[in-house]
Design a protein around this motif. Sequence first.
Motif, PDB file in Angstrom:
ATOM      1  N   ALA A   3      33.063  -5.020-138.958  1.00  0.00           N
ATOM      2  CA  ALA A   3      32.843  -3.608-139.241  1.00  0.00           C
ATOM      3  C   ALA A   3      33.496  -2.750-138.162  1.00  0.00           C
ATOM      4  O   ALA A   3      33.471  -3.079-136.984  1.00  0.00           O
ATOM      5  CB  ALA A   3      31.350  -3.322-139.298  1.00  0.00           C
ATOM      6  N   ARG A   4      34.107  -1.672-138.587  1.00  0.00           N
ATOM      7  CA  ARG A   4      34.745  -0.705-137.694  1.00  0.00           C
ATOM      8  C   ARG A   4      35.793  -1.343-136.784  1.00  0.00           C
ATOM      9  O   ARG A   4      35.954  -0.967-135.644  1.00  0.00           O
ATOM     10  CB  ARG A   4      33.711   0.039-136.867  1.00  0.00           C
ATOM     11  N   GLY A   5      36.486  -2.356-137.263  1.00  0.00           N
ATOM     12  CA  GLY A   5      37.576  -2.971-136.517  1.00  0.00           C
ATOM     13  C   GLY A   5      37.141  -3.889-135.399  1.00  0.00           C
ATOM     14  O   GLY A   5      37.936  -4.209-134.518  1.00  0.00           O
ATOM     15  N   GLU A   6      35.887  -4.335-135.396  1.00  0.00           N
ATOM     16  CA  GLU A   6      35.399  -5.194-134.312  1.00  0.00           C
ATOM     17  C   GLU A   6      35.904  -6.625-134.499  1.00  0.00           C
ATOM     18  O   GLU A   6      35.759  -7.226-135.553  1.00  0.00           O
ATOM     19  CB  GLU A   6      33.869  -5.186-134.272  1.00  0.00           C
ATOM     20  N   LEU A   7      36.492  -7.169-133.428  1.00  0.00           N
ATOM     21  CA  LEU A   7      36.955  -8.547-133.420  1.00  0.00           C
ATOM     22  C   LEU A   7      35.967  -9.460-132.704  1.00  0.00           C
ATOM     23  O   LEU A   7      35.788 -10.618-133.085  1.00  0.00           O
ATOM     24  CB  LEU A   7      38.323  -8.641-132.737  1.00  0.00           C
ATOM     25  N   PHE A   8      35.335  -8.923-131.659  1.00  0.00           N
ATOM     26  CA  PHE A   8      34.393  -9.700-130.844  1.00  0.00           C
ATOM     27  C   PHE A   8      33.425  -8.737-130.175  1.00  0.00           C
ATOM     28  O   PHE A   8      33.798  -7.644-129.766  1.00  0.00           O
ATOM     29  CB  PHE A   8      35.156 -10.498-129.779  1.00  0.00           C
ATOM     30  N   THR A   9      32.151  -9.142-130.048  1.00  0.00           N
ATOM     31  CA  THR A   9      31.146  -8.308-129.387  1.00  0.00           C
ATOM     32  C   THR A   9      30.210  -9.193-128.578  1.00  0.00           C
ATOM     33  O   THR A   9      29.817 -10.270-129.035  1.00  0.00           O
ATOM     34  CB  THR A   9      30.304  -7.520-130.414  1.00  0.00           C
ATOM     35  N   THR A  10      29.885  -8.731-127.384  1.00  0.00           N
ATOM     36  CA  THR A  10      28.862  -9.387-126.574  1.00  0.00           C
ATOM     37  C   THR A  10      28.020  -8.297-125.923  1.00  0.00           C
ATOM     38  O   THR A  10      28.485  -7.174-125.735  1.00  0.00           O
ATOM     39  CB  THR A  10      29.469 -10.333-125.525  1.00  0.00           C
ATOM     40  N   GLN A  11      26.752  -8.638-125.602  1.00  0.00           N
ATOM     41  CA  GLN A  11      25.823  -7.651-125.077  1.00  0.00           C
ATOM     42  C   GLN A  11      25.192  -8.165-123.787  1.00  0.00           C
ATOM     43  O   GLN A  11      24.977  -9.361-123.624  1.00  0.00           O
ATOM     44  CB  GLN A  11      24.694  -7.383-126.073  1.00  0.00           C
ATOM     45  N   VAL A  12      24.866  -7.215-122.889  1.00  0.00           N
ATOM     46  CA  VAL A  12      24.135  -7.519-121.662  1.00  0.00           C
ATOM     47  C   VAL A  12      22.954  -6.546-121.605  1.00  0.00           C
ATOM     48  O   VAL A  12      23.144  -5.331-121.618  1.00  0.00           O
ATOM     49  CB  VAL A  12      25.028  -7.335-120.407  1.00  0.00           C
ATOM     50  N   PHE A  13      21.737  -7.092-121.591  1.00  0.00           N
ATOM     51  CA  PHE A  13      20.536  -6.264-121.564  1.00  0.00           C
ATOM     52  C   PHE A  13      19.941  -6.263-120.163  1.00  0.00           C
ATOM     53  O   PHE A  13      19.723  -7.318-119.572  1.00  0.00           O
ATOM     54  CB  PHE A  13      19.487  -6.781-122.556  1.00  0.00           C
ATOM     55  N   LEU A  14      19.660  -5.064-119.637  1.00  0.00           N
ATOM     56  CA  LEU A  14      19.016  -4.901-118.340  1.00  0.00           C
ATOM     57  C   LEU A  14      17.701  -4.156-118.556  1.00  0.00           C
ATOM     58  O   LEU A  14      17.280  -3.960-119.692  1.00  0.00           O
ATOM     59  CB  LEU A  14      19.934  -4.140-117.396  1.00  0.00           C
ATOM     60  N   ASP A  15      17.034  -3.741-117.467  1.00  0.00           N
ATOM     61  CA  ASP A  15      15.721  -3.107-117.581  1.00  0.00           C
ATOM     62  C   ASP A  15      15.711  -1.916-118.535  1.00  0.00           C
ATOM     63  O   ASP A  15      15.007  -1.924-119.525  1.00  0.00           O
ATOM     64  CB  ASP A  15      15.225  -2.650-116.201  1.00  0.00           C
ATOM     65  N   ASN A  16      16.449  -0.879-118.206  1.00  0.00           N
ATOM     66  CA  ASN A  16      16.392   0.322-119.037  1.00  0.00           C
ATOM     67  C   ASN A  16      17.751   0.691-119.630  1.00  0.00           C
ATOM     68  O   ASN A  16      17.943   1.797-120.089  1.00  0.00           O
ATOM     69  CB  ASN A  16      15.832   1.508-118.236  1.00  0.00           C
ATOM     70  N   LEU A  33      39.502  -2.920-125.572  1.00  0.00           N
ATOM     71  CA  LEU A  33      38.133  -3.264-125.179  1.00  0.00           C
ATOM     72  C   LEU A  33      37.346  -1.967-125.093  1.00  0.00           C
ATOM     73  O   LEU A  33      37.749  -1.041-124.389  1.00  0.00           O
ATOM     74  CB  LEU A  33      38.117  -3.975-123.825  1.00  0.00           C
ATOM     75  N   GLN A  34      36.240  -1.912-125.807  1.00  0.00           N
ATOM     76  CA  GLN A  34      35.353  -0.752-125.739  1.00  0.00           C
ATOM     77  C   GLN A  34      34.096  -1.192-124.994  1.00  0.00           C
ATOM     78  O   GLN A  34      33.437  -2.158-125.380  1.00  0.00           O
ATOM     79  CB  GLN A  34      34.984  -0.280-127.147  1.00  0.00           C
ATOM     80  N   ILE A  35      33.783  -0.498-123.884  1.00  0.00           N
ATOM     81  CA  ILE A  35      32.581  -0.787-123.101  1.00  0.00           C
ATOM     82  C   ILE A  35      31.620   0.364-123.340  1.00  0.00           C
ATOM     83  O   ILE A  35      31.961   1.526-123.080  1.00  0.00           O
ATOM     84  CB  ILE A  35      32.896  -0.925-121.605  1.00  0.00           C
ATOM     85  N   VAL A  36      30.429   0.048-123.850  1.00  0.00           N
ATOM     86  CA  VAL A  36      29.436   1.070-124.175  1.00  0.00           C
ATOM     87  C   VAL A  36      28.201   0.829-123.329  1.00  0.00           C
ATOM     88  O   VAL A  36      27.687  -0.297-123.269  1.00  0.00           O
ATOM     89  CB  VAL A  36      29.049   1.025-125.677  1.00  0.00           C
ATOM     90  N   GLU A  37      27.726   1.891-122.665  1.00  0.00           N
ATOM     91  CA  GLU A  37      26.470   1.832-121.921  1.00  0.00           C
ATOM     92  C   GLU A  37      25.456   2.640-122.712  1.00  0.00           C
ATOM     93  O   GLU A  37      25.692   3.792-123.047  1.00  0.00           O
ATOM     94  CB  GLU A  37      26.624   2.437-120.525  1.00  0.00           C
ATOM     95  N   SER A  38      24.326   2.027-122.999  1.00  0.00           N
ATOM     96  CA  SER A  38      23.243   2.705-123.690  1.00  0.00           C
ATOM     97  C   SER A  38      22.045   2.719-122.764  1.00  0.00           C
ATOM     98  O   SER A  38      21.534   1.663-122.381  1.00  0.00           O
ATOM     99  CB  SER A  38      22.913   1.969-124.991  1.00  0.00           C
ATOM    100  N   LYS A  39      21.609   3.927-122.389  1.00  0.00           N
ATOM    101  CA  LYS A  39      20.525   4.073-121.422  1.00  0.00           C
ATOM    102  C   LYS A  39      19.327   4.707-122.113  1.00  0.00           C
ATOM    103  O   LYS A  39      19.439   5.779-122.708  1.00  0.00           O
ATOM    104  CB  LYS A  39      20.986   4.944-120.254  1.00  0.00           C
ATOM    105  N   ASN A  40      18.163   4.045-122.033  1.00  0.00           N
ATOM    106  CA  ASN A  40      16.951   4.568-122.639  1.00  0.00           C
ATOM    107  C   ASN A  40      16.408   5.720-121.820  1.00  0.00           C
ATOM    108  O   ASN A  40      16.362   5.669-120.604  1.00  0.00           O
ATOM    109  CB  ASN A  40      15.880   3.476-122.743  1.00  0.00           C
TER     110      ASN A  40
END
Length: 143
Positions: A3-16, A33-40
Amino acid sequence: MGARGELFTTQVFLDNRSYFFNVKENRTGDVFLQIVESKNRDGAEADRHQIAVFAEDMQKFLQGMEKSLDFVEKERKARQKAAKEKRAAKDAKYSVGNKKVYHVKSDKKTEKVDDGIKRTGKVIHIVSKKPAETTEQEDSSTK
């Protein structure tokens, strides 16, 4: 292709926060390479920030990351070394021969002796007093 041109995805989960590393391909066939930071945030929508690094720039990007990681590692080692030296100096200061000197606070309450020193927390106030001999002579003369 995903979806949306994604070839590969990996995730790293931290505290917040979470980091997503997405390898994508755009409409013209460029891989990046798209690097996305998601902060709660507290009860609100998450903050999202992203950067894109194109395939032809990835080597330079990784070189910058390597330099940054090397600096962080050297700094961490220098701080550990300084802390170890500080601890060794403290141990040397408070040790006698092969034995260490420990100061233990006593739970026993001792009688307070009026030595002319007024102790109020961290500050010590010296209160001037007349010598004991003078007060005894005055007491006998007033009688």
